[in-house]
Design a protein around this motif. Structure first.
Motif, short mmCIF file in Angstrom:
data_model
loop_
_atom_site.label_atom_id
_atom_site.label_comp_id
_atom_site.label_asym_id
_atom_site.label_seq_id
_atom_site.Cartn_x
_atom_site.Cartn_y
_atom_site.Cartn_z
N ASP A 1 2.05 -13.98 -6.06
CA ASP A 1 1.75 -12.85 -5.18
C ASP A 1 2.96 -12.42 -3.88
OD1 ASP A 1 1.52 -15.81 -4.41
OD2 ASP A 1 0.91 -14.89 -2.59
N LEU A 2 3.84 -13.24 -3.89
CA LEU A 2 5.05 -12.70 -2.88
C LEU A 2 5.92 -12.02 -3.51
CD1 LEU A 2 5.43 -16.58 -1.11
CD2 LEU A 2 4.15 -14.32 -0.16
N VAL A 3 6.32 -12.38 -4.96
CA VAL A 3 7.06 -11.57 -5.59
C VAL A 3 6.70 -10.04 -5.64
CG1 VAL A 3 8.20 -11.10 -7.74
CG2 VAL A 3 8.17 -13.37 -6.98
N SER A 4 5.29 -10.04 -5.91
CA SER A 4 4.74 -8.51 -6.02
C SER A 4 4.58 -7.75 -4.65
CB SER A 4 3.24 -8.79 -6.74
OG SER A 4 3.29 -9.44 -7.75
N GLU A 5 4.40 -8.66 -3.68
CA GLU A 5 4.38 -7.81 -2.27
C GLU A 5 5.83 -7.37 -1.87
OE1 GLU A 5 3.11 -6.43 1.43
OE2 GLU A 5 1.90 -6.94 -0.45
N ALA A 6 6.70 -8.21 -2.17
CA ALA A 6 8.15 -7.76 -1.91
C ALA A 6 8.53 -6.74 -2.42
CB ALA A 6 9.09 -9.04 -2.17
N GLY A 7 8.00 -6.48 -3.68
CA GLY A 7 8.24 -5.17 -4.61
C GLY A 7 9.68 -4.90 -5.09
N ARG A 8 10.58 -6.05 -4.95
CA ARG A 8 11.97 -6.11 -5.27
C ARG A 8 12.16 -6.39 -6.81
NH1 ARG A 8 15.78 -6.57 -1.66
NH2 ARG A 8 16.82 -5.52 -3.14
N CYS B 1 -2.38 -9.93 4.91
CA CYS B 1 -1.15 -10.31 4.77
C CYS B 1 -0.08 -9.87 3.76
CB CYS B 1 -0.98 -11.90 4.62
SG CYS B 1 -1.78 -12.82 6.06
N PHE B 2 -0.80 -8.97 2.93
CA PHE B 2 -0.18 -8.24 1.71
C PHE B 2 -0.50 -7.02 1.85
CE2 PHE B 2 -1.31 -12.65 0.57
CZ PHE B 2 -0.15 -13.21 -0.18
N PRO B 3 0.29 -5.97 2.77
CA PRO B 3 -0.27 -4.73 3.22
C PRO B 3 0.24 -3.81 1.96
CG PRO B 3 1.64 -5.64 4.32
CD PRO B 3 0.89 -6.82 3.83
N ALA C 1 -1.46 -0.30 -2.34
CA ALA C 1 -1.48 0.14 -3.75
C ALA C 1 -2.69 0.19 -4.41
CB ALA C 1 -0.27 -0.56 -4.21
N HIS C 2 -3.60 -1.17 -4.14
CA HIS C 2 -4.67 -1.32 -5.07
C HIS C 2 -5.72 -0.33 -4.60
CE1 HIS C 2 -8.10 -3.70 -6.74
NE2 HIS C 2 -8.50 -3.38 -5.62
N PHE C 3 -6.03 0.00 -3.38
CA PHE C 3 -6.98 0.89 -3.00
C PHE C 3 -6.64 2.46 -3.57
CE2 PHE C 3 -8.52 -2.68 -0.30
CZ PHE C 3 -9.69 -2.65 -0.68
N GLU C 4 -5.32 2.70 -3.54
CA GLU C 4 -4.80 3.81 -3.75
C GLU C 4 -5.21 4.07 -5.51
OE1 GLU C 4 -0.69 4.56 -3.15
OE2 GLU C 4 -1.11 4.75 -0.78
N LYS C 5 -5.10 2.96 -5.98
CA LYS C 5 -5.38 2.76 -7.71
C LYS C 5 -6.84 3.24 -7.87
CE LYS C 5 -4.93 0.00 -11.63
NZ LYS C 5 -4.21 -1.48 -11.86
N VAL C 6 -7.89 2.55 -7.01
CA VAL C 6 -9.12 2.85 -7.30
C VAL C 6 -9.71 3.88 -6.49
CG1 VAL C 6 -9.37 0.27 -7.51
CG2 VAL C 6 -9.84 1.34 -5.24
#
Length: 285
Positions: A70-77, A117-119, A124-129
């Motif tokens: 979850d932290l890796v995905s949120e960082a987006g690095r 805590c994961f903006p 990205a999720h709500f844009e996807k749906v």
């Protein structure tokens, strides 16, 4: 010396230290507050905040690190995923108040406020749906936001859902499934990649052994065909002649711990004797 970034506190930190210890990479720190420690051989642990580990690894400050997906995905690095360590499992979910009337994401109206805590993942999720929401970043306790009128929904981590239910929330959908992962820097040279692959295999051998047992039994020769159905093992059971064993042979196999009682009952029903079960420290496939 290859630097491995590890969480400096929390349950995840404790589980990671246990895994590394079982893989022969014991954390040897000079004190409880040490910022680094030897892992033996060519590895050195760096203790940092779990949420900072993706940055450390992506920037090359650490050759590899362990933290939640979850932290890796949120960082987006950009980092290289080496292994799922299969603990610290949880889900990042969309949740709404029980009395909100929101049962699915189709019920989410444009303009609704979502606390998380994961903006980045939330947006990205709500844009996807296809939902135009306003993301409200919070640093913790997102589940109380709807009660305070700060947000209409939350995107938060859960493992059992009990905390959400305790706060009058129900799950609407799952954004992400997470667990502890070993990740590496894309800029590592060939020698570092080789060493990290060996470390990954060592950790994997401990994970593979968990939940499994090594079983040995004296089996009637006439029942070998049926015993194979009970003890499939990794590639079928190992059969060994017993000195002066007469009608028996020794059979060895790796079995799942959760099926152990049923397996032993089935073996006894086939006339097996001398059943012995031991733990497995590491299992190399």
């Amino acid at each position: 010396m290859l630097k491995i970034a590890l969480p400096n506190k929390g349950r995840l930190s404790e589980e990671i230290r246990e895994l590394f210890h079982d893989a022969g990479l014991e954390v040897r720190a000079r004190g409880a507050r040490a910022l680094s420690a030897s892992l033996g051989g060519q590895f050195e642990a760096l203790f940092v905040r779990a949420q900072d580990i993706p940055e450390f690894v992506a920037d090359g400050a650490a050759h590899a690190g362990v933290t939640g997906w979850d932290l890796v995905s949120e960082a987006g690095r950009p980092v290289e995923l080496l292994r799922d360590l299969e603990f610290g499992r949880c889900r990042l979910v969309v949740a709404a108040r029980e009395d909100s009337g929101i049962a699915t994401e189709a019920d989410v109206a444009d303009g609704m406020r979502v606390a998380s805590c994961f903006p980045r993942l939330t947006q990205a999720h709500f844009e996807k749906v296809g939902r135009n929401v306003t993301v409200v970043p919070v640093s913790g306790a997102a589940e109380i936001s709807p009660r305070l009128g700060i947000a209409d929904l939350v995107v938060d981590l859960t493992s059992t859902g009990s905390t959400l239910r305790m706060n009058g929330l129900r799950e609407v959908s799952t954004v992400l499934e997470s667990s502890a992962r070993l990740v590496a820097c894309h800029g590592n040279d060939a020698d570092a990649r080789l060493a990290l692959d060996e470390m990954s295999r060592a950790l994997g051998s401990v994970i593979a052994a968990r939940g499994r047992r090594y079983l040995m039994a004296n089996v009637p020769k006439l029942e070998l065909g049926r015993v194979r159905e009970v003890l499939p093992g990794l590639n079928g059971p190992t059969v060994v002649d017993v000195l002066d064993g007469g009608r028996f042979v020794a059979v060895h196999a790796v079995v799942l711990a959760r099926t152990l009682d049923a397996t032993i009952r089935a073996l006894k029903a086939l006339g097996c004797e001398g059943i012995l079960v031991t733990r497995i420290e590491r299992l190399m496939a």
